[in-house]
Motif scaffolding. Structure first.
Motif, short mmCIF file in Angstrom:
data_model
loop_
_atom_site.label_atom_id
_atom_site.label_comp_id
_atom_site.label_asym_id
_atom_site.label_seq_id
_atom_site.Cartn_x
_atom_site.Cartn_y
_atom_site.Cartn_z
N ASN A 1 -1.59 3.58 -4.46
CA ASN A 1 -2.06 2.58 -5.32
C ASN A 1 -1.98 1.12 -3.90
N LEU A 2 -2.91 0.48 -3.84
CA LEU A 2 -2.48 -0.37 -3.44
C LEU A 2 -2.34 -1.72 -4.65
N ASP A 3 -1.24 -2.96 -4.33
CA ASP A 3 -0.65 -3.61 -5.19
C ASP A 3 -0.43 -5.27 -4.13
N TYR A 4 -0.86 -6.95 -4.99
CA TYR A 4 -1.18 -7.96 -3.86
C TYR A 4 -0.55 -8.76 -5.38
N SER A 5 0.87 -9.19 -5.08
CA SER A 5 0.47 -10.40 -6.24
C SER A 5 1.04 -11.94 -5.57
N TYR A 6 0.07 -12.06 -5.92
CA TYR A 6 1.22 -14.03 -6.08
C TYR A 6 0.97 -14.83 -7.09
N TYR A 7 2.50 -15.02 -6.25
CA TYR A 7 3.44 -16.45 -6.97
C TYR A 7 3.39 -17.29 -6.85
N ASN A 8 3.55 -18.66 -7.48
CA ASN A 8 3.35 -19.90 -8.00
C ASN A 8 5.18 -20.17 -8.55
N GLU A 9 5.85 -20.22 -6.40
CA GLU A 9 6.90 -20.96 -7.08
C GLU A 9 7.45 -22.30 -8.20
N GLN A 10 5.97 -23.37 -8.15
CA GLN A 10 5.96 -24.26 -8.29
C GLN A 10 5.68 -24.36 -9.80
N ASN A 11 4.55 -23.55 -10.35
CA ASN A 11 4.58 -23.16 -11.73
C ASN A 11 5.06 -22.02 -12.58
N LEU B 1 1.09 -1.11 -0.03
CA LEU B 1 -0.18 -0.35 0.05
C LEU B 1 0.88 1.30 0.08
N GLY B 2 0.61 1.77 -1.08
CA GLY B 2 1.71 3.14 -1.07
C GLY B 2 0.42 4.84 -1.80
N SER B 3 1.42 5.74 -1.08
CA SER B 3 1.25 6.41 -1.48
C SER B 3 2.47 7.09 -1.99
N VAL B 4 1.96 8.20 -3.06
CA VAL B 4 3.54 9.19 -3.71
C VAL B 4 2.61 10.72 -3.94
N PHE C 1 4.61 -18.80 -11.95
CA PHE C 1 2.72 -17.86 -12.68
C PHE C 1 3.02 -17.09 -11.53
N MET C 2 2.40 -15.68 -11.77
CA MET C 2 2.58 -15.08 -10.77
C MET C 2 1.28 -14.17 -11.63
N VAL C 3 -0.31 -13.80 -10.49
CA VAL C 3 -0.88 -12.81 -10.39
C VAL C 3 -1.26 -11.74 -10.30
N LYS C 4 -1.32 -11.13 -10.37
CA LYS C 4 -1.66 -8.93 -9.72
C LYS C 4 -2.25 -8.15 -10.32
N PRO C 5 -3.07 -7.80 -9.20
CA PRO C 5 -3.70 -7.00 -9.43
C PRO C 5 -3.90 -6.33 -8.54
N SER C 6 -4.17 -4.63 -9.48
CA SER C 6 -3.15 -3.22 -8.72
C SER C 6 -4.97 -1.90 -8.94
N LEU C 7 -5.04 -1.77 -7.60
CA LEU C 7 -5.83 -0.30 -7.85
C LEU C 7 -5.35 0.99 -7.20
N GLY C 8 -5.64 1.94 -7.73
CA GLY C 8 -5.58 3.13 -7.63
C GLY C 8 -6.49 4.36 -7.74
#
Length: 261
Positions: A161-171, A142-145, A173-180
């Motif tokens: 900005n609010l960022d969340y990132s899920y990273y699947n190390e085994q595959n 969570l960041g403010s600039v 693969f990354m999913v990252k939704p962001s709201l600004g």
């Protein structure tokens, strides 16, 4: 007296720099070519980037620079040089503050900006997968600039900005939704602008990465980015990209070489 104080301060800073640990020192060079729906072409021949960073206790000092020569269809060129010194301080393990001074020289003009950033989170960046892309992320942030142009009649504003990132190390693969959210503070009646983005990335092998991004505002004016990265040999990156909006599109090709890291 003032000169003596300045020399003492400079000496203390120099001692701190020499005793700091270098955490990043990377230089790249490459070329880019792009064309859009109207068959307008642009070229960058070449560009050079350098990122330097060192750490001293809770402080992280950084310097990112880029130099490029841009051409259009008629081979009219423009030289662009950007450099961003910054200092970051870790207040706690999850709370940091950062001050940056982006400078850009282009078309015989030097633009200066000031950015102050506060972030809370555990977002981990530059995670390595199978390929040298090494840009996966994991965690939330969570960041403010606040940004300010340093000139007459300057613009200033603030972003959240609010960022969340899920990273699947085994595959790999990354999913990252962001709201600004952003607001132009130089205009009293400016509205708050909302923005949503979704980023998907995957390493398919040790030489192929796919990165897909979708961005939209509250009026559903969108842009879609697709990037494919190839790594045929060590230190070489080939990329094919596309950017699609409601009324335009752009296709690009790039070559990047890692000089050192």
């Amino acid at each position: 007296m003032k000169k003596t104080v300045f020399l003492i301060v400079f000496a203390v800073m120099l001692i701190g720099i020499l005793s700091a640990e270098t955490t990043k020192n990377e230089m790249n060079a490459g070329v880019n070519a792009n064309t859009n729906k109207d068959e307008e072409n642009s070229y960058t021949l070449p560009y050079i980037t350098h990122a330097f960073e060192f750490e001293k206790k809770q402080f992280v000092l950084g310097l990112e620079s880029e130099m490029m020569l841009d051409f259009d269809d008629e081979f009219e060129n423009e030289f662009v040089l950007t450099t961003t010194p910054s200092v970051e301080y870790g207040i706690t393990e999850m709370l940091t503050t950062k001050l940056a001074l982006p400078l850009e020289y282009s078309d015989n003009d030097l633009s200066k900006n000031l950015e102050a950033e506060f972030t809370f989170g555990n977002l981990e960046e530059d995670i390595e997968g199978l390929t040298p892309w090494a840009s996966f992320e994991q965690g939330f942030n969570l960041g403010s600039v606040y940004f300010q142009e340093l000139k007459d009649d300057a613009e200033n504003g603030i972003n959240l900005n609010l960022d969340y990132s899920y990273y699947n190390e085994q595959n790999n693969f990354m999913v990252k939704p962001s709201l600004g959210f952003s607001k132009d503070l130089s205009e009293n009646d400016s509205d708050i602008e909302e923005n949503f983005s979704l980023n998907l990335a995957k390493d398919f092998s040790n030489w192929l990465t796919l990165n897909v991004g979708l961005e939209s505002d509250i009026d559903f004016e969108y842009s879609n980015n697709i990037e494919v990265y190839f790594y045929p040999i060590e230190k070489f990156e080939l990329s094919v990209s596309s950017n699609i909006t409601e009324d335009d599109y752009e296709v690009g090709f790039g070559i990047d070489y890692l000089i050192f890291d």
